[in-house]
Write a protein that holds these residues in place. Structure first.
Motif, PDB file in Angstrom:
ATOM      1  N   GLY A 126       0.699  -1.350  -0.070  1.00 28.89           N
ATOM      2  CA  GLY A 126       0.163   0.120  -0.102  1.00 28.89           C
ATOM      3  C   GLY A 126       0.747   1.178  -0.002  1.00 28.89           C
ATOM      4  N   THR A 127       0.179   2.241   0.327  1.00 30.69           N
ATOM      5  CA  THR A 127       0.633   3.576   0.290  1.00 30.69           C
ATOM      6  C   THR A 127       0.526   4.401   1.774  1.00 30.69           C
ATOM      7  N   ARG A 128       1.617   5.280   2.127  1.00 26.71           N
ATOM      8  CA  ARG A 128       1.458   5.927   3.459  1.00 26.71           C
ATOM      9  C   ARG A 128       1.765   7.244   3.037  1.00 26.71           C
ATOM     10  N   MET A 129       1.194   8.220   3.758  1.00 33.20           N
ATOM     11  CA  MET A 129       1.492   9.664   3.766  1.00 33.20           C
ATOM     12  C   MET A 129       1.680  10.098   4.994  1.00 33.20           C
ATOM     13  N   ASN A 130       2.694  11.098   5.400  1.00 27.02           N
ATOM     14  CA  ASN A 130       2.747  11.731   6.650  1.00 27.02           C
ATOM     15  C   ASN A 130       3.186  12.944   6.490  1.00 27.02           C
ATOM     16  N   ALA A 131       2.937  13.908   7.770  1.00 28.55           N
ATOM     17  CA  ALA A 131       3.252  15.056   7.763  1.00 28.55           C
ATOM     18  C   ALA A 131       3.763  15.119   9.175  1.00 28.55           C
ATOM     19  N   ALA A 132       5.106  15.575   9.478  1.00 27.07           N
ATOM     20  CA  ALA A 132       5.813  15.551  10.720  1.00 27.07           C
ATOM     21  C   ALA A 132       6.458  16.705  10.956  1.00 27.07           C
ATOM     22  N   ARG A 133       6.701  17.140  12.259  1.00 25.14           N
ATOM     23  CA  ARG A 133       7.231  18.175  12.802  1.00 25.14           C
ATOM     24  C   ARG A 133       8.375  17.963  13.694  1.00 25.14           C
ATOM     25  N   TRP A 134       9.509  18.773  13.658  1.00 25.17           N
ATOM     26  CA  TRP A 134      10.412  18.589  14.556  1.00 25.17           C
ATOM     27  C   TRP A 134      10.518  19.722  15.463  1.00 25.17           C
ATOM     28  N   ALA A 135      10.160  19.756  16.521  1.00 27.36           N
ATOM     29  CA  ALA A 135      10.209  20.983  17.507  1.00 27.36           C
ATOM     30  C   ALA A 135      11.449  21.646  17.926  1.00 27.36           C
ATOM     31  N   ASN A 136      11.941  22.136  16.864  1.00 28.59           N
ATOM     32  CA  ASN A 136      13.422  22.939  17.186  1.00 28.59           C
ATOM     33  C   ASN A 136      13.457  23.851  16.107  1.00 28.59           C
ATOM     34  N   THR A 137      14.358  25.050  16.442  1.00 26.81           N
ATOM     35  CA  THR A 137      14.361  25.954  15.462  1.00 26.81           C
ATOM     36  C   THR A 137      15.737  26.014  14.922  1.00 26.81           C
ATOM     37  N   SER A 138      16.732  25.059  15.139  1.00 26.29           N
ATOM     38  CA  SER A 138      17.782  24.776  14.410  1.00 26.29           C
ATOM     39  C   SER A 138      17.765  24.648  13.131  1.00 26.29           C
ATOM     40  N   ALA A 139      18.629  25.101  12.234  1.00 31.88           N
ATOM     41  CA  ALA A 139      18.963  24.629  10.879  1.00 31.88           C
ATOM     42  C   ALA A 139      19.273  23.261  10.766  1.00 31.88           C
ATOM     43  N   VAL A 140      18.768  22.500   9.974  1.00 25.58           N
ATOM     44  CA  VAL A 140      19.031  21.084   9.611  1.00 25.58           C
ATOM     45  C   VAL A 140      20.112  20.837   9.011  1.00 25.58           C
ATOM     46  N   THR A 141      21.266  20.301   9.896  1.00 26.83           N
ATOM     47  CA  THR A 141      22.745  20.070   9.148  1.00 26.83           C
ATOM     48  C   THR A 141      22.697  18.401   9.033  1.00 26.83           C
TER      49      THR A 141
END
Length: 161
Positions: A121-136
């Motif tokens: 099947g298929t999976r859809m996601n919406a996610a949040r990282w509760a951090n204001t740092s830039a992703v490195t």
């Protein structure tokens, strides 16, 4: 509206099985990032594809998901130590994850993902990282810590507009 430009940042094809893949030292010169994972696991299990950003193992991730196979559907969500962003299984699976405003330092990070595993099947996601740092850095693994099979590919793109 300008046409988005995708710039390849990293491309990895596994020569053996691996429990995870890490993209590190991610530059900050783009608006968004796109991760494409194409491959299988080494077991007969379908599992959620997960990410951790900047090696953060705290309960700073929340996500919602919806899955379906054409006859049944389910949905849910939780707060946990990683973000569910896709799907991988024993047949050739493809997941695409967008990291929106990944370099912004004034907001939490949002991820939108979708994955498909033939026969499951298929999976859809919406996610949040509760951090204001830039992703490195981005650690990619499966929720149940399954191994990715040899031949699985991981591609990371920077998106500018």
């Amino acid at each position: 509206m300008p046409t988005p430009t995708y710039t390849p940042l990293a491309n990895l094809t596994l020569t053996g099985s691996a429990a995870s893949v890490t993209f590190s030292s991610i530059g900050q010169g783009f608006r968004d990032l796109r991760l494409i994972v194409s491959g299988t696991t080494t077991t007969s299990t379908v599992d959620a594809l997960s990410v951790r950003l900047n090696a953060d193992t705290g309960s700073n991730y929340s996500f919602v998901y919806a899955t379906g196979d054409g006859s049944t559907a389910s949905s849910g969500g939780t707060t946990t130590t990683s973000a569910s962003v896709g799907l991988i299984g024993t047949s050739q699976s493809v997941s695409t994850v967008d990291f929106l405003d990944y370099s912004a330092t004034d907001k939490h990070k949002t991820m939108l993902g979708r994955g498909n595993t033939p026969g499951w099947g298929t999976r859809m996601n919406a996610a949040r990282w509760a951090n204001t740092s830039a992703v490195t850095s981005i650690l990619v693994f499966t929720e149940a810590n399954l191994n990715f099979a040899a031949g699985s590919t991981f591609a990371l793109y920077g998106i500018a507009s």
